[in-house]
Design a protein around this motif. Structure first.
Motif, mmCIF file in Angstrom:
data_model
loop_
_atom_site.group_PDB
_atom_site.id
_atom_site.type_symbol
_atom_site.label_atom_id
_atom_site.label_comp_id
_atom_site.label_asym_id
_atom_site.label_seq_id
_atom_site.Cartn_x
_atom_site.Cartn_y
_atom_site.Cartn_z
ATOM 1 N N SER A 35 23.709 -47.354 17.735
ATOM 2 C CA SER A 35 25.030 -46.571 17.432
ATOM 3 C C SER A 35 24.523 -45.080 17.926
ATOM 4 N N GLU A 36 23.390 -44.825 17.884
ATOM 5 C CA GLU A 36 22.908 -43.284 18.268
ATOM 6 C C GLU A 36 23.132 -43.108 19.866
ATOM 7 N N ILE A 37 22.592 -44.287 20.451
ATOM 8 C CA ILE A 37 22.578 -44.314 22.033
ATOM 9 C C ILE A 37 24.069 -44.295 22.535
ATOM 10 N N SER A 38 24.844 -45.047 21.933
ATOM 11 C CA SER A 38 26.048 -45.078 22.245
ATOM 12 C C SER A 38 26.991 -43.777 21.918
ATOM 13 N N ALA A 39 26.593 -43.012 20.911
ATOM 14 C CA ALA A 39 27.328 -41.785 20.407
ATOM 15 C C ALA A 39 26.650 -40.838 21.606
ATOM 16 N N ALA A 40 25.505 -40.855 22.072
ATOM 17 C CA ALA A 40 24.896 -39.784 22.801
ATOM 18 C C ALA A 40 25.597 -40.043 24.450
ATOM 19 N N THR A 41 25.814 -41.287 24.810
ATOM 20 C CA THR A 41 26.293 -41.677 26.252
ATOM 21 C C THR A 41 27.786 -41.831 26.070
ATOM 22 N N GLY A 42 28.355 -41.936 25.060
ATOM 23 C CA GLY A 42 29.887 -42.057 25.033
ATOM 24 C C GLY A 42 30.258 -43.417 25.303
ATOM 25 N N ARG A 43 29.118 -44.319 25.828
ATOM 26 C CA ARG A 43 29.495 -45.846 26.291
ATOM 27 C C ARG A 43 29.256 -46.863 24.938
ATOM 28 N N ALA A 44 29.642 -48.035 25.084
ATOM 29 C CA ALA A 44 29.330 -49.076 24.091
ATOM 30 C C ALA A 44 28.030 -49.743 24.472
ATOM 31 N N ILE A 45 27.207 -49.677 23.489
ATOM 32 C CA ILE A 45 25.916 -50.272 23.442
ATOM 33 C C ILE A 45 25.677 -51.502 22.838
ATOM 34 N N GLY A 46 25.354 -52.528 23.514
ATOM 35 C CA GLY A 46 25.296 -53.728 22.407
ATOM 36 C C GLY A 46 23.982 -53.853 21.571
ATOM 37 N N ALA A 47 24.069 -54.192 20.213
ATOM 38 C CA ALA A 47 23.045 -54.071 19.293
ATOM 39 C C ALA A 47 22.275 -55.332 19.573
ATOM 40 N N TYR A 48 23.330 -56.280 19.527
ATOM 41 C CA TYR A 48 22.607 -57.736 19.576
ATOM 42 C C TYR A 48 22.954 -58.384 20.880
ATOM 43 N N SER A 49 22.281 -59.723 21.148
ATOM 44 C CA SER A 49 22.587 -60.030 22.494
ATOM 45 C C SER A 49 23.371 -61.170 22.491
ATOM 46 N N TYR A 50 24.503 -61.214 21.795
ATOM 47 C CA TYR A 50 25.538 -62.190 21.718
ATOM 48 C C TYR A 50 26.259 -62.369 23.108
ATOM 49 N N ARG A 51 26.420 -61.208 23.679
ATOM 50 C CA ARG A 51 27.210 -61.156 24.903
ATOM 51 C C ARG A 51 26.324 -60.624 25.873
ATOM 52 N N GLU A 52 25.100 -60.996 25.999
ATOM 53 C CA GLU A 52 23.995 -60.501 26.839
ATOM 54 C C GLU A 52 24.440 -61.036 28.384
ATOM 55 N N SER A 53 25.272 -62.102 28.575
ATOM 56 C CA SER A 53 25.736 -62.508 29.841
ATOM 57 C C SER A 53 26.441 -61.354 30.488
ATOM 58 N N ASP A 54 27.208 -60.749 29.691
ATOM 59 C CA ASP A 54 28.046 -59.531 30.190
ATOM 60 C C ASP A 54 27.103 -58.285 30.670
ATOM 61 N N TRP A 55 26.077 -58.065 30.149
ATOM 62 C CA TRP A 55 25.490 -57.064 30.564
ATOM 63 C C TRP A 55 24.945 -56.799 31.606
ATOM 64 N N LYS A 56 25.122 -55.611 32.341
ATOM 65 C CA LYS A 56 24.499 -55.007 33.465
ATOM 66 C C LYS A 56 22.948 -54.607 33.170
ATOM 67 N N ARG A 57 22.775 -53.836 32.327
ATOM 68 C CA ARG A 57 21.354 -53.374 31.870
ATOM 69 C C ARG A 57 21.007 -53.753 30.745
ATOM 70 N N ARG A 58 19.499 -53.735 30.523
ATOM 71 C CA ARG A 58 19.253 -54.165 29.260
ATOM 72 C C ARG A 58 18.053 -53.112 28.949
ATOM 73 N N LEU A 59 17.884 -52.932 27.606
ATOM 74 C CA LEU A 59 17.004 -52.332 27.034
ATOM 75 C C LEU A 59 15.788 -52.815 26.283
ATOM 76 N N ASP A 60 14.664 -52.812 26.703
ATOM 77 C CA ASP A 60 13.588 -53.186 25.953
ATOM 78 C C ASP A 60 12.777 -52.196 25.087
ATOM 79 N N ILE A 61 12.795 -52.110 23.724
ATOM 80 C CA ILE A 61 12.272 -50.824 23.041
ATOM 81 C C ILE A 61 11.086 -51.489 22.434
ATOM 82 N N HIS A 62 9.891 -50.750 22.238
ATOM 83 C CA HIS A 62 8.960 -50.828 21.404
ATOM 84 C C HIS A 62 8.795 -49.837 20.562
#
Lengths: 547, 196
Positions: free
Chosen positions: B90-117
């Motif tokens: 939500s925070e990243i989405s608010a900052a970028t103004g773009r939708a950010i997927g929180a869960y990998s349900y539609r991972e096949s549609d993603w062009k980028r992925r964020l791996d966070i630790h």
């Protein structure tokens, strides 16, 4: 004319007074004769020691009845003992025979018990055991100990010979089926036979149990035997375990023999097993020679024919072998073993004829392939035995000769045979032309290269063929199949119900595991927290930065 | 019988003793949720991991020398590795103004992925909250790592107590989201939201 003639006489006339000395002489003579006639006999008895003997005091008794007195005790000239002069009552005269026995009765303590306690107070005395032989003996030698069997007691006196002294000693019991029927009277070493000789006495009426087929064996102590057939423990009665003893009986399957006379000689076997192994009288010797290790092959080890014992190992003929000098090749000299085969074990009569029959049979059997082998009888103890069996693949052979014995041909079996086979296999492997083979393989690989070039050409042809119309149709079918497969796989895609359901289940499982982890952590912190209230310590409070 | 009653009484009294109250905190973004109406996300959070010591319900307080204490009576309502996903998305989405997927349900549609630790997220005795994290931007098509970044900041507590700690940690996570947003589209020349 009647003349007076003087009567002339010698004037010497025996005086009546002489009658007195005459009578006295007669009386004296009569007294001497009477005394000689009525006085008891005087004898001498030789003792090893004068212990308990006292002139004028020590009495001679028979069945506790006093019949004489020691008159004098003198030392022998060679100091080998003492000689006692004993005056006996006249009534004892007929009891003095050749086999009459004397011994000193004094207190004795031994393994068999305590005796003669009464003599501690009354003093020692000489006991006399009357004999039954001819009269007239005047000098005797005393026994060291009381005789175990009374003179003339009914029964049977036998002689046993044994290779070893064992633990049988004088006074030990002779048992029959565990019941005491006699005793050992003497034990001596016979230097001529190099054996121990035992004189035993069997009381009547048990002497009727003895016959020519009877065997005697030692049942002293505990008999522990670990042989090729297993481990066995035998004991006699408590008395024989502690003191030693003998037993006798007839081996199973052996018929009773003839009655025996006094003094018959028997062999004393070391154990009942020894009798079971040697119940037969007739047998014959053979020699079998082995090149393999004879470890575990002891004298007495069984000789079997297909598992049935037909004899035993007598000994290994090392002495005879060394006498032969072993020849030039010392590494391959077989070691001869002397065996003893008994035809009686094969259920044929125990006789000389059977021995001849056995020898004939063995000679024929060896021609038909019978061989002797060395086999392990007991894996636990490593005992070995000699086995006879038929090996038809073996070439025909004849009996041989070693010294005075006939030899039976042998073959190696078991481990030794395996060892030989492995050894031969390695020899063959060594002899293989490996280097030539590798060179040949290299040449073959070179040829294979050429073949691969040909294969490439063939594949090119195949490609050309695959690009033809027929082959293209085939790929069309393949595409259709793959499309169907995709439909199926869509069922597992992220938007499919199955996937969502699975995902929900996994999240649920994840939550459950989280809870379980918390519980585990709590239990790990405080194992009894399920039963007892948890600690109520408050959490540390984070403080604001006042600086 | 009497001793038995006495023992029973002790147990009842023991059970009845008052335990401190449990306070649970939600990790929720304060930004309004406007993203749901937007087009499907072309970027999403892939693998999100948290350090083991904070993968626990209790809020963690470092008392110095590396000694940490997970609070028993002040806990996150959701496991961090779950709530962080939606919070950061939500925070990243608010900052970028773009939708950010929180869960990998539609991972096949993603062009980028964020791996966070998330490496550290705890309060300290010196009166501050600390957040250390690192992330990678991954090209979902080629499965290649486009960029790796790290973040380490502290935030002083405004007051005593766990409420202030939660607030400080949320602020730190918001700043992390902004930092991620700033790096997210930079690599391929996309417009990135301005973040300090």
């Amino acid at each position: 004319m009647n003349e007076m003639k003087p009567s002339v006489s010698s004037g010497r006339k025996l005086s009546g007074v002489w009658i007195i000395p005459l009578v006295a002489a007669v009386i004296g003579l009569w007294m001497v004769i009477h005394t000689a006639m009525t006085e008891g006999p005087s004898i001498t008895i030789d003792f090893k020691t004068a212990e308990g003997l006292e002139a004028g005091k020590t009495k001679v008794r028979i069945l506790s009845h006093e019949i004489g007195l020691v008159e004098d005790v003198v030392l022998k000239a060679d100091v080998s003992g003492v000689t006692a002069t004993v005056k006996l009552d006249p009534e004892a005269k007929p009891l003095l025979r050749e086999d009459t026995q004397f011994w000193v009765v004094r207190a004795r303590v031994g393994a068999g018990g305590v005796s003669g306690l009464g003599t501690l107070l009354s003093g020692a005395y000489i006991e006399m055991a009357p004999g039954a032989a001819a009269e007239g003996r005047k000098a005797y030698v005393a026994l060291e100990a009381p005789p175990l069997t009374a003179v003339g007691a009914p029964g049977l006196r036998l002689t046993l010979f044994s290779d070893r002294a064992g633990s049988v000693s004088i006074g030990n019991a002779v048992l029959f089926h565990g019941y005491r029927v006699g005793r050992v009277e003497a034990a001596t070493f016979n230097s001529d036979r190099q054996q121990v000789r035992y004189d035993i006495f069997i009381d009547a009426p048990f002497h009727e149990l003895i016959h020519s087929a009877t065997r005697f064996w030692d049942i002293s102590g505990i008999d522990f035997d670990a042989s090729a057939t297993g481990i066995q423990l035998n004991t006699g009665s408590m008395e024989t375990v502690l003191l030693g003893g003998l037993s006798f009986g007839t081996p199973p399957g052996v018929a009773a023999g003839e009655p025996v006379a006094d003094g018959t000689e028997f062999t004393l076997y070391g154990s009942y097993n020894a009798i079971l192994e040697n119940p037969y009288e007739y047998g014959t010797h053979y020699v079998v020679s082995f090149r393999q290790s004879l470890r575990g092959l002891a004298p007495g080890a069984p000789v079997e024919y297909r598992g049935i014992q037909v004899g035993r190992v007598e000994r290994i003929l090392l002495k005879e072998l060394s006498g032969m000098g072993m020849g030039a090749d010392r590494t391959d000299v077989p070691i001869p073993v002397l065996i003893y085969l008994e035809p009686g074990r094969l259920q044929i009569p125990d006789s000389e004829d059977s021995v001849s029959l056995l020898r004939t049979n063995i000679e024929q059997s060896v021609r038909d392939g019978m061989r002797a082998t060395l086999q392990t009888g007991n894996l636990l103890t490593g005992r070995q035995l000699i086995s006879f069996d038929f090996y038809p693949e073996q070439a025909a052979a004849e009996l041989g000769q070693f010294e005075q014995y006939t030899t039976v041909p042998t073959i190696d079996t078991g481990l030794a045979q395996l060892q030989t086979q492995v050894s031969e296999l390695f020899k063959k492997l060594n002899a293989l032309p490996l280097e030539e083979t590798v060179a040949g393989t290299n040449r073959a690989v070179a040829k294979l290269d050429g073949a691969l070039v040909s294969l490439t050409a063939a594949l090119d042809s195949a490609n050309a063929m695959l690009s033809s119309t027929d082959t293209t149709e085939l790929s069309g079918e393949l595409v259709a199949s793959l499309q169907k497969l995709r439909v199926v796989l869509d069922g597992f895609s992220q938007n499919a119900e199955l996937y969502k359901s699975l995902n929900a289940s996994l999240r649920s499982l994840d939550a459950t595991l989280d809870n379980t982890r918390n519980l585990t952590r709590q239990l790990s912190d405080k194992p009894n927290s399920l039963l007892l209230p948890a600690r109520t310590e408050p959490d540390p409070i984070p403080r604001a930065n006042r600086q | 019988m009497k001793p038995l009653l006495a023992i029973l009484a002790v147990f009842i009294v023991g059970c009845a003793s008052k335990a401190p109250e449990l306070t649970q905190y939600l990790l929720r973004t304060d930004t309004p949720d406007r993203i749901a109406e937007q087009a499907p996300a072309s970027t999403g959070i892939g693998i999100l991991t948290v350090a083991s010591y904070i993968d626990t319900p209790g809020l963690v307080l470092e008392s110095g020398n590396g000694e940490v204490h997970a609070a028993r009576h002040h806990q996150w309502a959701d496991p961090l590795r779950e709530s962080l996903r939606s919070f950061l998305a939500s925070e990243i989405s608010a900052a970028t103004g773009r939708a950010i997927g929180a869960y990998s349900y539609r991972e096949s549609d993603w062009k980028r992925r964020l791996d966070i630790h998330i490496d550290q997220l705890h309060g300290s005795v010196d009166g501050s909250a600390k957040l250390v994290a690192n992330w990678a931007v991954i090209d979902a098509t080629n499965q290649t790592v486009l960029a790796e970044h790290s973040f380490s900041e502290t935030e002083p507590l405004s007051a005593d107590g766990y409420d202030a700690l939660v607030r400080a940690e949320k602020n730190l996570l918001s700043r992390l989201a902004n930092a991620i947003a700033a790096t997210l589209f930079r690599e391929s020349g996309h417009e990135a939201s301005s973040q300090s």
